[in-house]
Design a protein around this motif. Structure first.
Motif, mmCIF file in Angstrom:
data_model
loop_
_atom_site.group_PDB
_atom_site.id
_atom_site.type_symbol
_atom_site.label_atom_id
_atom_site.label_comp_id
_atom_site.label_asym_id
_atom_site.label_seq_id
_atom_site.Cartn_x
_atom_site.Cartn_y
_atom_site.Cartn_z
ATOM 1 N N UNK A 1 27.059 -10.055 31.431
ATOM 2 C CA UNK A 1 28.167 -9.883 30.805
ATOM 3 C C UNK A 1 28.511 -7.895 31.118
ATOM 4 N N UNK A 2 28.968 -7.420 31.497
ATOM 5 C CA UNK A 2 29.279 -6.317 31.651
ATOM 6 C C UNK A 2 31.312 -5.626 31.396
ATOM 7 N N UNK A 3 31.277 -4.854 31.484
ATOM 8 C CA UNK A 3 32.472 -3.961 31.321
ATOM 9 C C UNK A 3 33.406 -3.613 32.055
ATOM 10 N N UNK A 4 34.498 -3.890 32.297
ATOM 11 C CA UNK A 4 35.508 -4.416 33.310
ATOM 12 C C UNK A 4 35.167 -3.232 33.867
ATOM 13 N N UNK A 5 35.618 -3.212 34.972
ATOM 14 C CA UNK A 5 35.511 -1.712 35.568
ATOM 15 C C UNK A 5 36.310 -1.642 36.608
ATOM 16 N N UNK A 6 37.591 -2.546 37.338
ATOM 17 C CA UNK A 6 37.786 -2.692 38.283
ATOM 18 C C UNK A 6 39.378 -1.751 38.324
ATOM 19 N N UNK A 7 39.738 -1.264 39.065
ATOM 20 C CA UNK A 7 41.210 -0.865 39.292
ATOM 21 C C UNK A 7 42.118 -1.266 38.059
ATOM 22 N N UNK A 8 41.889 -2.403 37.663
ATOM 23 C CA UNK A 8 43.615 -2.715 36.431
ATOM 24 C C UNK A 8 42.882 -3.026 35.736
ATOM 25 N N UNK A 9 41.655 -2.552 35.294
ATOM 26 C CA UNK A 9 40.962 -2.622 33.939
ATOM 27 C C UNK A 9 41.691 -1.941 32.530
ATOM 28 N N UNK B 1 32.288 -1.919 25.745
ATOM 29 C CA UNK B 1 30.725 -2.174 25.469
ATOM 30 C C UNK B 1 30.220 -3.065 23.823
ATOM 31 N N UNK B 2 30.824 -1.886 23.102
ATOM 32 C CA UNK B 2 30.469 -1.947 21.554
ATOM 33 C C UNK B 2 31.734 -3.124 20.704
ATOM 34 N N UNK B 3 32.767 -3.313 21.228
ATOM 35 C CA UNK B 3 33.287 -4.740 20.913
ATOM 36 C C UNK B 3 32.622 -5.542 21.702
ATOM 37 N N UNK B 4 32.178 -6.048 23.141
ATOM 38 C CA UNK B 4 32.020 -6.985 23.716
ATOM 39 C C UNK B 4 30.472 -7.504 23.129
ATOM 40 N N UNK C 1 36.389 -15.424 23.982
ATOM 41 C CA UNK C 1 36.761 -14.806 23.802
ATOM 42 C C UNK C 1 37.833 -13.804 24.912
ATOM 43 N N UNK C 2 37.902 -14.084 25.962
ATOM 44 C CA UNK C 2 38.977 -14.090 27.193
ATOM 45 C C UNK C 2 40.821 -14.670 26.127
ATOM 46 N N UNK C 3 40.225 -15.648 25.158
ATOM 47 C CA UNK C 3 42.089 -15.546 24.994
ATOM 48 C C UNK C 3 41.809 -14.696 23.426
ATOM 49 N N UNK C 4 40.854 -13.962 22.802
ATOM 50 C CA UNK C 4 40.847 -13.376 21.715
ATOM 51 C C UNK C 4 41.317 -11.949 22.470
ATOM 52 N N UNK C 5 41.473 -11.840 23.639
ATOM 53 C CA UNK C 5 41.646 -10.341 24.136
ATOM 54 C C UNK C 5 40.667 -9.606 24.830
ATOM 55 N N UNK D 1 24.513 -7.402 29.372
ATOM 56 C CA UNK D 1 24.435 -8.065 28.280
ATOM 57 C C UNK D 1 24.242 -9.552 28.935
ATOM 58 N N UNK D 2 22.508 -9.820 28.566
ATOM 59 C CA UNK D 2 22.479 -11.099 29.030
ATOM 60 C C UNK D 2 22.916 -11.790 28.153
ATOM 61 N N UNK D 3 23.815 -13.293 28.595
ATOM 62 C CA UNK D 3 24.201 -14.362 27.975
ATOM 63 C C UNK D 3 23.717 -15.331 28.310
ATOM 64 N N UNK D 4 21.957 -16.067 27.870
ATOM 65 C CA UNK D 4 21.716 -17.278 28.054
ATOM 66 C C UNK D 4 22.054 -18.433 27.282
ATOM 67 N N UNK D 5 22.118 -20.157 27.896
ATOM 68 C CA UNK D 5 22.598 -21.173 27.306
ATOM 69 C C UNK D 5 22.315 -22.779 27.795
#
Length: 612
Positions: free
Chosen positions: A315-323, A332-335, A377-381, A360-364
């Motif tokens: 998981x990384x920070x969104x760096x698209x043009x619409x970020x 990244x701190x919030x994530x 997380x998406x629903x939390x903003x 961040x590596x998220x393993x499950x």
């Protein structure tokens, strides 16, 4: 007033996903008087989480309690999906008996085998319930034979094989010892629990010990731990300590709050006796598998180890043009803080940081478990990007790499079985069993590397015309199978930023499957569809129709565009290749390339070839 442990029964309801556990508990709570006559009660009341209600699955194990014939029955509703099996493994330690629920048409499936095996190893004598016997395609007698064969294959003792059987419809609220019985209510089940399930084998005279099994977070109480008291008596404000499995003291604290369960509510109590299942608050560090005990206790309680995570995403920070245009939590701190908070309460996942602290590596356990957390997380903003899942390798005694394998059970119409076997074989799966499952369907069981199943679900549904059922569960670590082909089709990639135009979509439909609609925002490097061929193709999705001053009547044709293909978050995560990402925002899910500019993609491709 302290309750007599002999008047307590602790049971769990275990079954494969969608076999009716939560609906059965609704009926039990209703018939036991847990709700007022005029109380409005939602369906699947135990599925309190929004995602649980939407998807119709149980994600978190939960405890409830009823009083029946002067006996307290604690009931645990367990998840049915293999990705959340970590919850099931732990809660069985709180129980003295289980109700094994089986769909009267589908019969035992992988998760049924998994949790039953755990219960039998603990020495439990399950109550078998054949649910949904009122289905049109029900085959209760055959299913009962399959359940008996399953018990035998799991080395059940003679005592365990002599299990009582109930036929039921949890939705309609009845069960009976006979298939053609009276079908009045669920009283036969509750009576059977009292006579068949033993009371907790505990000692109330020794110091207090409790094994923490479920970890939760409450906005008012802080960390909460739910577990079974194995000895002694718990009292509010008593000094206690938490011990890890190796006997080290994690922390000492006071039991500031003590709760027992009544229906779907947590009720504060002043004390609780050994054998009961309670929830406590007041700790800062204690976690799952820790022993909460009197300060004089020196030996921790035994706890089953949690099976390891087998799959991970980055998981990384969104760096698209619409970020930053749709979400409020971007850094990244919030994530990082959110992922670390989740890792504290969910022991089945692991979170690690990159050296640069920007990924961040998220393993499950699987795509569904990881997808549920990302959707939450998406629903939390939150805004973020997610990579393609990859399996977690281990090494054997000789230092050779091993990878996770899964047992895959497939139910398909007979006419599609050949296609499924062919596709699974290409993915290096080995067929271990194949047999008819009734009504023109075939059940096939494979042993397959977890890696080979990433992205196969959509292909499987296409091959079986949407009628196939595929269930997976972690089996073991086995030898590395070498390269396995992924998605065969390339991507249609936007070469500009703006809004998609219907005319351009219309002209591109012959090139592949389009995944965006008219006037939908796109950007350079975003994947707007799937190419018909294996290579990626840059396209202009913004190109409108050129207009002239001279218009001839009848020469223009109406622009007809096919409905865009839409995928869920889990489907997108499984669909992408290694050089692609899923952009996740509160309002949109987008597929994109890691490198948005074509020149950067070509440069990265050359470097990858040179490295290989």
């Amino acid at each position: 007033m302290i309750q007599d442990p002999k008047k307590i029964r602790n049971i769990a309801i275990i079954a494969h996903v969608d076999h009716g556990k939560t609906t059965l508990i609704d009926s039990i709570l209703s018939q036991s008087g847990s709700f007022r006559e005029n109380e409005k009660v939602e369906e699947r009341v135990m599925d309190s989480n929004d995602l649980e209600k939407e998807r119709g699955i149980t994600i978190l194990a939960k405890c409830t309690s009823i009083n029946w014939d002067d006996t307290r029955i604690n009931i645990i509703d367990t998840p049915g999906h293999a990705d959340f099996g970590g919850e099931v493994e732990r809660v069985l330690s709180m129980c003295d008996g289980v109700i094994l629920l089986n769909d009267a048409a589908e019969g035992p499936l992988p998760q049924t085998k998994f949790v039953l095996g755990k219960a039998l190893k603990l020495g439990m004598r399950p109550i078998v319930m054949i649910n949904k016997v009122d289905r049109g395609d029900a085959r209760p007698d055959e299913v009962l034979n399959e359940v008996f064969d399953l018990f035998a294959s799991l080395d059940a003792t003679d005592e365990q094989l002599d299990f009582p059987v109930l036929y039921a419809s949890g939705r309609d609220g009845w069960c009976d010892l006979e298939l053609d019985g009276k079908r009045e209510n669920l009283h036969p089940l509750l009576e059977l629990v009292l006579t068949h399930v033993p009371a907790p084998d505990v000692d109330t005279t020794t110091p207090f010990t409790m094994l923490s099994t479920l970890l939760g977070a409450d906005s008012y109480l802080g960390r909460t731990l739910t577990g079974k008291i194995y000895s002694g008596v718990a009292k509010v404000n008593m000094p206690v300590k938490a011990m890890s499995l190796d006997g080290k003291t994690v922390e000492t604290f006071r039991l500031t709050k003590l709760f027992s369960f009544n229906g779907v509510d947590r009720v504060p109590v002043q004390e609780a006796v050994a054998g009961d299942i309670v929830c406590i608050a007041g700790m800062a560090k204690a976690s799952v598998a820790d022993t909460i005990c009197d300060v004089s206790v020196t030996e921790p309680l035994e706890s089953d180890p949690i099976d390891p995570a087998t799959m991970a995403v980055t998981i990384t920070v969104n760096d698209s043009p619409y970020a930053g245009q749709e979400g409020k939590k971007l850094t990244s701190t919030m994530i990082r803080d959110r992922l670390m908070a989740e890792a504290e309460t969910n022991v089945a996942i692991k979170v690690s940081e990159s050296d640069g602290k920007d990924a961040f590596e998220l393993a499950g356990r699987g795509e569904l478990q990881l997808g549920v957390l990302i959707e939450t997380m998406r629903r939390e903003g939150f805004e973020m990007t997610v990579s393609r899942p990859r399996v977690i390798y281990q090494k054997d005694e000789n230092g050779q790499p091993t990878e996770p394998y899964e047992e895959v059970t497939v139910d398909v119409d007979d006419e599609y079985s050949g296609s499924v076997v062919e596709k699974m074989t290409k993915r290096k799966a080995e067929m271990t069993d194949m047999r008819p499952s009734g009504i023109g369907r075939t059940r096939i069981i494979f042993a397959a590397p977890s890696r080979s199943l990433i992205g196969y679900q959509s292909q499987f549904l296409t091959d079986t015309r949407g009628t196939g059922l595929m269930n997976r569960i972690f089996s073991h670590y086995g030898p590395y199978k070498g390269d396995i082909g992924g998605r065969r089709n390339g991507a249609l990639i936007s070469n500009a930023t703006g809004e998609a135009v219907a005319y351009a979509i219309f002209n591109l439909q012959d090139r592949g499957t389009i995944m965006v609609d008219h006037q939908e925002k796109v950007y350079e490097g975003m994947i707007i569809g799937e190419h018909n061929r294996e290579n990626d193709l840059e396209v202009n999705i913004l190109k409108g129709k050129q207009l002239t001053n001279v218009r001839a009547s009848g020469t223009d044709e109406a622009v007809r565009i096919i409905t865009a293909k839409r995928m869920s978050l889990e489907e997108m995560i499984a669909y992408i290749n290694d050089d692609e990402l899923v952009e996740v925002t509160p309002e949109n899910l987008r597929l994109r390339k890691v490198h948005l500019k074509e020149t950067d993609r070509k440069s990265a491709s050359r470097k990858a070839k040179a490295t290989n």
